[in-house]
Design a protein around this motif. Structure first.
Motif, PDB file in Angstrom:
ATOM      1  N   HIS A 176     -10.356  -4.232  -4.743  1.00 50.73           N
ATOM      2  CA  HIS A 176      -9.331  -3.210  -4.538  1.00 50.73           C
ATOM      3  C   HIS A 176      -9.553  -2.036  -5.495  1.00 50.73           C
ATOM      4  N   ARG A 177      -9.836  -2.343  -6.758  1.00 51.60           N
ATOM      5  CA  ARG A 177     -10.116  -1.273  -7.724  1.00 51.60           C
ATOM      6  C   ARG A 177     -11.379  -0.504  -7.341  1.00 51.60           C
TER       7      ARG A 177
ATOM      8  N   LEU B 237      -7.769   2.755   5.380  1.00 50.04           N
ATOM      9  CA  LEU B 237      -7.281   1.564   6.082  1.00 50.04           C
ATOM     10  C   LEU B 237      -7.846   0.283   5.468  1.00 50.04           C
ATOM     11  N   VAL B 238      -9.119   0.309   5.103  1.00 45.36           N
ATOM     12  CA  VAL B 238      -9.709  -0.853   4.425  1.00 45.36           C
ATOM     13  C   VAL B 238      -8.979  -1.104   3.104  1.00 45.36           C
ATOM     14  N   GLN B 239      -8.660  -0.028   2.393  1.00 47.09           N
ATOM     15  CA  GLN B 239      -7.960  -0.183   1.122  1.00 47.09           C
ATOM     16  C   GLN B 239      -6.542  -0.730   1.313  1.00 47.09           C
ATOM     17  N   VAL B 240      -5.895  -0.342   2.392  1.00 46.71           N
ATOM     18  CA  VAL B 240      -4.582  -0.918   2.710  1.00 46.71           C
ATOM     19  C   VAL B 240      -4.715  -2.427   2.906  1.00 46.71           C
ATOM     20  N   TYR B 241      -5.742  -2.834   3.616  1.00 45.27           N
ATOM     21  CA  TYR B 241      -5.982  -4.270   3.834  1.00 45.27           C
ATOM     22  C   TYR B 241      -6.219  -4.986   2.505  1.00 45.27           C
ATOM     23  N   LEU B 242      -7.057  -4.397   1.655  1.00 41.60           N
ATOM     24  CA  LEU B 242      -7.341  -5.014   0.363  1.00 41.60           C
ATOM     25  C   LEU B 242      -6.079  -5.076  -0.499  1.00 41.60           C
ATOM     26  N   GLY B 243      -5.273  -4.024  -0.454  1.00 47.86           N
ATOM     27  CA  GLY B 243      -4.031  -4.029  -1.212  1.00 47.86           C
ATOM     28  C   GLY B 243      -3.093  -5.133  -0.759  1.00 47.86           C
ATOM     29  N   ALA B 244      -3.072  -5.390   0.546  1.00 56.16           N
ATOM     30  CA  ALA B 244      -2.236  -6.481   1.063  1.00 56.16           C
ATOM     31  C   ALA B 244      -2.743  -7.832   0.588  1.00 56.16           C
ATOM     32  N   LEU B 245      -4.058  -7.994   0.502  1.00 57.37           N
ATOM     33  CA  LEU B 245      -4.599  -9.247  -0.052  1.00 57.37           C
ATOM     34  C   LEU B 245      -4.186  -9.419  -1.512  1.00 57.37           C
ATOM     35  N   VAL B 246      -4.251  -8.328  -2.272  1.00 56.87           N
ATOM     36  CA  VAL B 246      -3.805  -8.377  -3.665  1.00 56.87           C
ATOM     37  C   VAL B 246      -2.346  -8.815  -3.738  1.00 56.87           C
ATOM     38  N   ALA B 247      -1.519  -8.222  -2.861  1.00 59.32           N
ATOM     39  CA  ALA B 247      -0.093  -8.569  -2.853  1.00 59.32           C
ATOM     40  C   ALA B 247       0.117 -10.022  -2.451  1.00 59.32           C
ATOM     41  N   GLY B 248      -0.605 -10.463  -1.435  1.00 60.82           N
ATOM     42  CA  GLY B 248      -0.424 -11.824  -0.954  1.00 60.82           C
ATOM     43  C   GLY B 248      -0.829 -12.875  -1.971  1.00 60.82           C
ATOM     44  N   LEU B 249      -1.826 -12.552  -2.798  1.00 58.53           N
ATOM     45  CA  LEU B 249      -2.289 -13.481  -3.835  1.00 58.53           C
ATOM     46  C   LEU B 249      -1.546 -13.303  -5.159  1.00 58.53           C
ATOM     47  N   ARG B 250      -0.606 -12.351  -5.211  1.00 58.96           N
ATOM     48  CA  ARG B 250       0.081 -11.997  -6.461  1.00 58.96           C
ATOM     49  C   ARG B 250      -0.939 -11.606  -7.535  1.00 58.96           C
ATOM     50  N   ALA B 251      -2.038 -11.014  -7.100  1.00 59.95           N
ATOM     51  CA  ALA B 251      -3.119 -10.684  -8.029  1.00 59.95           C
ATOM     52  C   ALA B 251      -2.769  -9.522  -8.953  1.00 59.95           C
ATOM     53  N   GLY B 252      -1.760  -8.727  -8.576  1.00 53.41           N
ATOM     54  CA  GLY B 252      -1.347  -7.636  -9.446  1.00 53.41           C
ATOM     55  C   GLY B 252      -0.617  -8.104 -10.692  1.00 53.41           C
TER      56      GLY B 252
END
Length: 356
Positions: free
Chosen positions: A262-263, A206-221
């Motif tokens: 996230h990584r 669940l924490v990783q899901v949250y971090l993944g959403a932050l990555v998505a929101g910042l376009r960090a990928g």
């Protein structure tokens, strides 16, 4: 008409919960596609009832398009977009909202029916009402998220996006856990340590899901698209990771720090699931061992998909596969942990058997 037995009613309620969980799974994927296609701000009003109907005439389409033209995303990024192009992004957001409404109906109508027939066990009523309440809150959170991108921004707040996705994941967890309580599969309570680490893994995912959403929101990928190095190092320099002030902002607003977290969480989850599987092999029964091995396999597959998504700079299909695998990993983790836990009704039966 003959009365249905308890096994039939439990199976019916369980099937209903699994169907709703599947709809939530699809909802997360549609939401991911809506974000990846930059469609989430195409509907600038929240109309929970009347908004279920899309535009039918060209005049109605033009009205919706004119509303979209008033927000920063259009004026700064999409100026000159045609009506046809607008329709494409509109349909993604409309489908996402319609699916949310469908989930609400698919949950509430059968729930009220089962309550009226007395098919919901007393111990499940509060959890199910809680899930319904969380679903209603999720609808409001979705609009709260969209509203963050309508005035000063060209996209939604990563804070609100992460909250929105994590709440969807929590509802998904609740549906699967409640459905599992109604399962007739044989159970053997595992050692307390195995149960504890299994539920801890659910928390980590669940924490990783949250971090993944932050990555998505910042376009960090879309940046730092190398692996295993990130910013030309295994561990980036502190000057690059922690330059925002106050310090905590780096973990939510610094794209490098968020992607690095996230990584790092992915590595930690893989190691934790592998250690848990070795522990289950030594201490657990065969079903527990199989569940732990499946969880390691799913986490490993998710890691591969995540790396490919990063290296290819987040193409739509790979990004959706990565999001789908996150939900698969979460589901497997929940069912694995739930399968090792004694059910309340079994606990009561055991206590009764010990009573002279």
């Amino acid at each position: 008409m003959a009365a249905h037995g308890p096994e039939f009613t439990r199976r019916a309620v369980r099937s209903w919960l699994l169907v709703v969980a599947a709809l939530v799974f699809v909802m997360v994927l549609v939401g991911g596609a809506t974000r990846l296609t930059e469609s989430g701000l195409s509907i600038v009003e929240w109309k929970p009832v009347s908004g279920a109907l899309p535009p039918f005439s060209e005049a109605q389409w033009q009205v919706e398009f004119d509303k979209y033209k008033t927000i920063p995303q259009y004026t700064r990024i999409n100026a000159g977009m045609t009506l046809g192009e607008f329709k494409t992004i509109f349909w993604w957001e409309w489908a996402h909202r319609l699916l949310g409404r469908l989930i609400g109906v698919a949950f509430l109508v059968p729930f009220l029916f089962f309550l009226a027939r007395g098919w919901i066990e007393p111990g499940l009523r509060l959890p199910l009402w809680t899930l319904f309440g969380l679903g209603a809150v999720q609808g409001a959170v979705g609009w709260w998220m969209v509203a963050s991108g309508l005035v000063d921004r060209v996209n939604v707040s990563q804070y609100r996006l992460a909250f929105h996705l994590t709440l969807a994941a929590l509802i998904y967890v609740g549906l699967l856990w409640t459905a599992d309580r109604l399962s007739s599969r044989p159970r053997k309570v595992a050692a307390a340590r195995l149960r504890g680490t299994a539920w801890a893994l659910v928390g980590l995912v669940l924490v990783q899901v949250y971090l993944g959403a932050l990555v998505a929101g910042l376009r960090a990928g879309l940046i730092y698209n190398t692996w295993p190095l990130i910013d030309d190092a295994i561990v980036p320099s502190a000057a690059r990771l922690l330059f925002e002030q106050p310090l905590w902002r780096n973990f939510f607003e610094n794209a490098l720090t968020v992607q690095f977290c996230h990584r790092s969480a992915a590595y930690a989850i893989w190691v934790a699931t592998a250690v848990h599987a070795l522990d289950a092999r030594r201490m657990g029964d065969r079903p527990t061992q199989r569940g732990a091995i499946v969880l390691v396999a799913m986490v490993s597959l998710q890691a591969v998909v995540g790396i490919l998504t990063l290296l290819h700079q987040v193409p739509l299909l790979l990004a959706l596969a990565h999001q789908a695998m996150a939900m698969v990993v979460l589901g497997v983790a929940v069912l694995h942990a739930a399968g090792m836990s004694i059910l309340p009704q079994d606990r009561m039966a055991r206590l009764a058997a010990r009573t002279p």
